[in-house]
Design an enzyme around this catalytic site. Structure first.
Site, PDB file in Angstrom:
ATOM      1  CB  SER A  53     -39.531 -32.867  -8.719  1.00 61.68           C
ATOM      2  OG  SER A  53     -40.665 -32.020  -8.843  1.00 61.68           O
ATOM      3  CD  GLU A  84     -29.485 -21.123 -11.715  1.00 65.66           C
ATOM      4  OE1 GLU A  84     -28.262 -20.943 -11.596  1.00 65.66           O
ATOM      5  OE2 GLU A  84     -30.007 -22.273 -11.727  1.00 65.66           O
ATOM      6  CE  LYS A  88     -34.177 -27.334  -9.189  1.00 62.14           C
ATOM      7  NZ  LYS A  88     -35.528 -27.009  -8.786  1.00 62.14           N
TER       8      LYS A  88
HETATM    9  C1  LIG Z   1     -36.627 -26.696  -9.628  1.00 65.17           C
HETATM   10  C2  LIG Z   1     -37.721 -27.660  -9.532  1.00 65.17           C
HETATM   11  C3  LIG Z   1     -38.262 -28.280 -10.682  1.00 65.17           C
HETATM   12  C4  LIG Z   1     -37.861 -27.932 -12.066  1.00 65.17           C
HETATM   13  O1  LIG Z   1     -36.519 -28.087 -12.359  1.00 65.17           O
HETATM   14  P1  LIG Z   1     -35.950 -29.293 -13.218  1.00 65.17           P
HETATM   15  O2  LIG Z   1     -34.529 -28.924 -13.402  1.00 65.17           O
HETATM   16  O3  LIG Z   1     -36.702 -29.332 -14.509  1.00 65.17           O
HETATM   17  O4  LIG Z   1     -36.134 -30.526 -12.432  1.00 65.17           O
HETATM   18  C5  LIG Z   1     -39.233 -29.247 -10.493  1.00 65.17           C
HETATM   19  N1  LIG Z   1     -39.694 -29.559  -9.272  1.00 65.17           N
HETATM   20  C6  LIG Z   1     -39.218 -28.978  -8.161  1.00 65.17           C
HETATM   21  C7  LIG Z   1     -39.778 -29.375  -6.845  1.00 65.17           C
HETATM   22  C8  LIG Z   1     -38.216 -28.014  -8.249  1.00 65.17           C
HETATM   23  O5  LIG Z   1     -37.760 -27.439  -7.138  1.00 65.17           O
END
Ligand SMILES: *Cc1c(COP(=O)(O)O)cnc(C)c1O
Length: 393
Positions: free
Chosen positions: A377, A111, A89
């Site tokens: 992610s 948000e 993020k």
């Molecule tokens: C917010 C988040 C997601 C999902 O959001 P995307 O916009 O689809 O990437 C996935 N993994 C993590 C660790 C997140 O914090």
């Protein structure tokens, strides 16, 4: 057919700008400022410098030896979990706070679902000395406590949202309401590839550093800059967009997205938007979303707060509808098992969201020596309560 956005902000039939009248000039100004910024060398330099020295990029592309043995493919993990603040993020919030400053905005709103975007926004607001208000569903406030505490320590105001099922959709509604009331001084940092044009394009662009790095790193490790398969989880779609963006028109690379099946796609308790959704308008864009016959939004459900959203970005709707991207749905239980597997095989505790991507490996068949890149992610710190609850049962 080449995949790209048109001048009105559509990917095929999805996207566009569906906002209240009062926000139209805001969105217009944002678009102008964004296109100017990404062509400006000073902006690019500041963005890249912060990504390197503050976020810690490039993030490693790690060859996961034991995971590879298990699935009979060459699996690389793109380690966004190692970024400052623990997820992908921050790539986007750095880009947008620089843009907000450039536009002379003095107040930031956001948000958040899992709280990762809230923490990433509160972080860049501390860095740039800007006041910050984060809207967060009350259920998410309860299940993501460590992130709520971080946001507060960073100086942000966290507003728990009590409407709907008290998760990401409801937080987004509230943030849009705030923006409508404060269109002049306030910049709204959206955390995923959703919202009105230019947000989906802009967020994908700021996240595309992920696939830029994959290209370079794969070239070094494999002697070619494309993988056979890319895998990422999808909530709104930003880490997947970042992972895919430089490969959208690379025919040799399969794109695989993984959404949250919750208790199962036919259970009524799911966030599998692409499996269960139809075309409609949510949070400023035309896209796939879960709705009933009257166009009322069906409340989503997932154990993973970051995937618990009834819509998906327009780029992903387009990639899915045109068959460019394959989509799997993974249940809560499958994700939990995959999280424990990765932890025991590689010593990496993933975020619950990322665990959904990992669980898709179980559902796929690989050629021998197939090169797979899977984006982790985020890290699992924020999910420890959930993991402990589940695994101690
Ligand atoms: C917010 C988040 C997601 C999902 O959001 P995307 O916009 O689809 O990437 C996935 N993994 C993590 C660790 C997140 O914090």
């Amino acid at each position: 057919m080449e995949i790209k956005i048109d001048s009105k902000g559509y990917y095929g039939e999805f996207g566009g700008t569906y906002v209240p009248e009062i926000l139209l000039s805001n969105v217009e100004n944002l678009k102008k400022a964004y296109y100017e910024a990404i062509d400006d060398d000073d902006f690019k330099k500041e963005f890249e410098t912060l990504l390197r020295d503050y976020v810690g990029r490039p993030s490693p592309l790690y060859y996961a030896n034991r995971l590879s043995q298990k699935y009979g493919a060459k699996i690389y993990l793109k380690r966004e979990d190692l970024n400052h603040t623990g997820a992908h993020k921050i790539n986007n919030t750095i880009g947008q706070i620089l843009l907000a400053k450039r536009m002379g905005k003095t107040r930031i709103i956001a948000e958040t679902g899992a709280g990762q975007h809230g923490v990433a926004t509160a972080t860049v607001c501390a860095l740039m000395d800007m006041p910050c208000v984060v809207y967060m569903g009350a259920l998410d406030v309860a299940r993501q406590r460590p992130n709520v505490e971080k946001m507060k320590m960073l100086g942000a105001t966290v507003v728990p949202v009590q409407s709907g099922n008290k998760t990401l959709k409801d937080a987004t509604n509230e943030a849009i309401r705030d923006w409508c009331c404060n269109p002049r001084d306030t910049y709204y940092i959206i955390g995923s590839t959703m919202g009105p044009h230019p947000y989906p394009e802009m967020v994908a662009k700021f996240q595309s550093v992920i696939s830029q790095e994959i290209k370079k790193q794969l070239k070094e490790k494999e002697g070619r800059d494309y993988p056979d398969t890319l895998i990422a989880c999808v909530g709104g779609g930003s880490n997947a967009a970042g992972t895919f963006l430089n490969y959208l028109n690379e025919k040799r690379t399969k794109l695989v997205a993984v959404e949250a099946g919750g208790l199962g796609i036919d259970s009524g308790e799911t966030a599998a938007t692409m499996h269960c959704g139809t075309t409609g308008i949510i949070h400023g864009a035309k896209t796939l979303l879960m709705q009933d016959n009257d166009g009322q939004i069906i409340e989503p459900y997932s154990i993973s707060a970051g995937l618990d959203y009834p819509g998906v970005g327009p780029l992903h709707s387009h990639l899915f509808k045109t068959g460019r991207m394959k989509v799997y749905a993974v249940t809560d239980d499958e994700a939990l098992k995959a999280a424990l597997d990765l932890t025991r095989l590689e010593g990496i505790i993933p975020a619950l969201e990322s665990a959904h991507a990992l669980a898709a490996l179980e559902k796929m068949k690989f050629e021998k020596d197939e090169v797979v890149v899977l984006t982790v992610s985020g890290r699992g710190d924020k999910d420890m309560d959930t993991y402990l609850n589940h695994f101690s049962k």
